[in-house]
Scaffold this motif. Structure first.
Motif, PDB file in Angstrom:
ATOM      1  N   GLY A  63       0.797  -1.220   0.000  1.00  0.00           N
ATOM      2  CA  GLY A  63       0.000   0.000   0.000  1.00  0.00           C
ATOM      3  C   GLY A  63       0.830   1.271   0.000  1.00  0.00           C
ATOM      4  O   GLY A  63       0.350   2.323  -0.418  1.00  0.00           O
ATOM      5  N   PHE A  64       2.071   1.170   0.488  1.00  0.00           N
ATOM      6  CA  PHE A  64       2.954   2.343   0.542  1.00  0.00           C
ATOM      7  C   PHE A  64       4.333   1.918   0.039  1.00  0.00           C
ATOM      8  O   PHE A  64       5.195   1.524   0.813  1.00  0.00           O
ATOM      9  CB  PHE A  64       3.039   2.887   1.967  1.00  0.00           C
ATOM     10  CG  PHE A  64       1.716   3.274   2.563  1.00  0.00           C
ATOM     11  CD1 PHE A  64       1.198   4.541   2.365  1.00  0.00           C
ATOM     12  CD2 PHE A  64       0.986   2.355   3.307  1.00  0.00           C
ATOM     13  CE1 PHE A  64      -0.024   4.899   2.916  1.00  0.00           C
ATOM     14  CE2 PHE A  64      -0.235   2.707   3.859  1.00  0.00           C
ATOM     15  CZ  PHE A  64      -0.747   3.982   3.656  1.00  0.00           C
ATOM     16  N   LYS A  65       4.532   2.023  -1.272  1.00  0.00           N
ATOM     17  CA  LYS A  65       5.770   1.545  -1.885  1.00  0.00           C
ATOM     18  C   LYS A  65       7.002   2.258  -1.349  1.00  0.00           C
ATOM     19  O   LYS A  65       8.089   1.682  -1.283  1.00  0.00           O
ATOM     20  CB  LYS A  65       5.696   1.733  -3.406  1.00  0.00           C
ATOM     21  CG  LYS A  65       4.721   0.801  -4.109  1.00  0.00           C
ATOM     22  CD  LYS A  65       5.176  -0.650  -4.008  1.00  0.00           C
ATOM     23  CE  LYS A  65       4.262  -1.573  -4.812  1.00  0.00           C
ATOM     24  NZ  LYS A  65       4.673  -2.988  -4.685  1.00  0.00           N
ATOM     25  N   ASN A  66       6.843   3.523  -0.964  1.00  0.00           N
ATOM     26  CA  ASN A  66       8.004   4.275  -0.473  1.00  0.00           C
ATOM     27  C   ASN A  66       8.478   3.789   0.887  1.00  0.00           C
ATOM     28  O   ASN A  66       9.518   4.226   1.383  1.00  0.00           O
ATOM     29  CB  ASN A  66       7.687   5.767  -0.430  1.00  0.00           C
ATOM     30  CG  ASN A  66       6.506   6.084   0.478  1.00  0.00           C
ATOM     31  OD1 ASN A  66       5.587   5.277   0.604  1.00  0.00           O
ATOM     32  ND2 ASN A  66       6.538   7.251   1.100  1.00  0.00           N
ATOM     33  N   MET A  67       7.703   2.887   1.513  1.00  0.00           N
ATOM     34  CA  MET A  67       8.089   2.332   2.812  1.00  0.00           C
ATOM     35  C   MET A  67       8.893   1.045   2.673  1.00  0.00           C
ATOM     36  O   MET A  67       9.447   0.555   3.659  1.00  0.00           O
ATOM     37  CB  MET A  67       6.846   2.065   3.672  1.00  0.00           C
ATOM     38  CG  MET A  67       6.040   3.300   4.015  1.00  0.00           C
ATOM     39  SD  MET A  67       6.935   4.380   5.151  1.00  0.00           S
ATOM     40  CE  MET A  67       5.700   5.664   5.416  1.00  0.00           C
ATOM     41  N   ASP A  68       8.961   0.502   1.478  1.00  0.00           N
ATOM     42  CA  ASP A  68       9.652  -0.777   1.286  1.00  0.00           C
ATOM     43  C   ASP A  68      11.119  -0.706   1.690  1.00  0.00           C
ATOM     44  O   ASP A  68      11.712  -1.707   2.099  1.00  0.00           O
ATOM     45  CB  ASP A  68       9.544  -1.223  -0.169  1.00  0.00           C
ATOM     46  CG  ASP A  68       8.133  -1.667  -0.539  1.00  0.00           C
ATOM     47  OD1 ASP A  68       7.318  -1.834   0.388  1.00  0.00           O
ATOM     48  OD2 ASP A  68       7.852  -1.837  -1.737  1.00  0.00           O
ATOM     49  N   LYS A  69      11.714   0.478   1.573  1.00  0.00           N
ATOM     50  CA  LYS A  69      13.146   0.610   1.891  1.00  0.00           C
ATOM     51  C   LYS A  69      13.431   0.394   3.382  1.00  0.00           C
ATOM     52  O   LYS A  69      14.583   0.199   3.771  1.00  0.00           O
ATOM     53  CB  LYS A  69      13.644   1.986   1.460  1.00  0.00           C
ATOM     54  CG  LYS A  69      12.913   3.145   2.120  1.00  0.00           C
ATOM     55  CD  LYS A  69      13.360   4.484   1.533  1.00  0.00           C
ATOM     56  CE  LYS A  69      12.532   5.639   2.104  1.00  0.00           C
ATOM     57  NZ  LYS A  69      12.901   6.934   1.467  1.00  0.00           N
TER      58      LYS A  69
END
Length: 274
Positions: A63-69
């Protein structure tokens, strides 16, 4: 159940005006039996277990791709079916194991001195008691966790919890029913040794569960407020323990790392991306 018919009677008995919080408590608890207030604990347990992991669920499902890192083991992907299976298993344990235990433990709660009456404890008193609870629980949890990593303990009981080599928030209480009972001993021992108000008792179990969910979240967020808690282990510290699995003889801490440090079982985490 409070021994007053109304707020005025309570204020007369205490020789002062009740605080806003005490008035709320009176309105909510005045005519509820103490055992009903005690049984609230299982309601809070299931409620916060359902709600607290939701942000991690949304992030894990993309849901929040920018959190994958910030994912500690980025090669491991989460699935809704796996998460829901875990959720059903844990809720079943709450209903069939923890729920009945809450019911039969009420006489013990009365005996150790958990109270429901007025006045409410001050925020400072609540804070100090919660800190003592965490320290007592952490010490007991550390040694039980080490015992569960013996050959017999792991194979018969603890391996269930380690099915998640890359833990998720929902898997914090995912365990064999015997482990749930065993690890509940230090959590209950803390308020037994330092009894307080039922509100403090509720808050203790809520915070303990939320801490466990964060520790098992699988994400290392740099802005997490827990980063500023001295000696706090956190998600990265505990994630490595799960990654190593059965062979792990380090990072047993559930909350603080002081026991690992004192007894030589702390390990520097080699990498974020295993």
């Amino acid at each position: 159940m409070l021994p007053y018919q109304n707020i005025q009677e309570a204020e007369d008995a205490h020789g002062r005006a009740l605080s806003f919080a005490e008035k709320l408590w009176f309105r909510y608890s005045a005519h509820k039996p103490d055992y009903i207030l005690h049984y609230h604990n299982i309601i809070f347990l299931m409620l916060f277990y359902t709600l607290a992991p939701l942000p991690y669920v949304f992030i894990g499902l993309g849901g929040f791709k920018n959190m994958d890192k910030y994912k500690i083991q980025p090669k491991v992907k989460d699935s809704f079916s796996n998460m829901f299976k875990c959720y059903k298993n844990v809720m079943g344990s709450f209903l069939l194991v923890v729920g009945p235990l809450q019911v039969i433990s009420y006489p013990t709660i009365q005996w150790i001195g958990i109270w429901t009456s007025l006045p409410l404890p001050s925020l400072w008193e609540v804070f100090l008691q919660i800190m003592v609870y965490f320290i007592i629980d952490d010490f007991g949890n550390y040694w039980i966790h080490r015992l569960l990593h013996s050959k017999w303990g792991y194979e018969k009981i603890h391996r269930i919890h380690h099915e998640y080599a890359a833990p998720i928030g929902l898997a914090a209480p995912y365990a064999h029913w015997e482990e749930i009972l065993i690890l509940g001993i230090p959590a209950f021992l803390a308020p037994a040794l330092v009894p307080g108000h039922i509100v403090t008792y509720w808050l203790w179990f809520i915070l303990r569960q939320m801490e466990a969910i964060e520790t098992h979240s699988g994400y290392n967020f740099p802005w997490s407020p827990s980063k500023y808690i001295p000696f706090y282990g956190g998600a990265e510290y505990h994630d490595y323990h799960h990654y190593v699995g059965e062979q792990s003889q380090s990072n047993f801490a559930s909350v603080f790392t002081y026991c690992d440090y004192i007894y030589g079982t702390d390990k520097v985490i080699p990498s974020l991306a295993y």
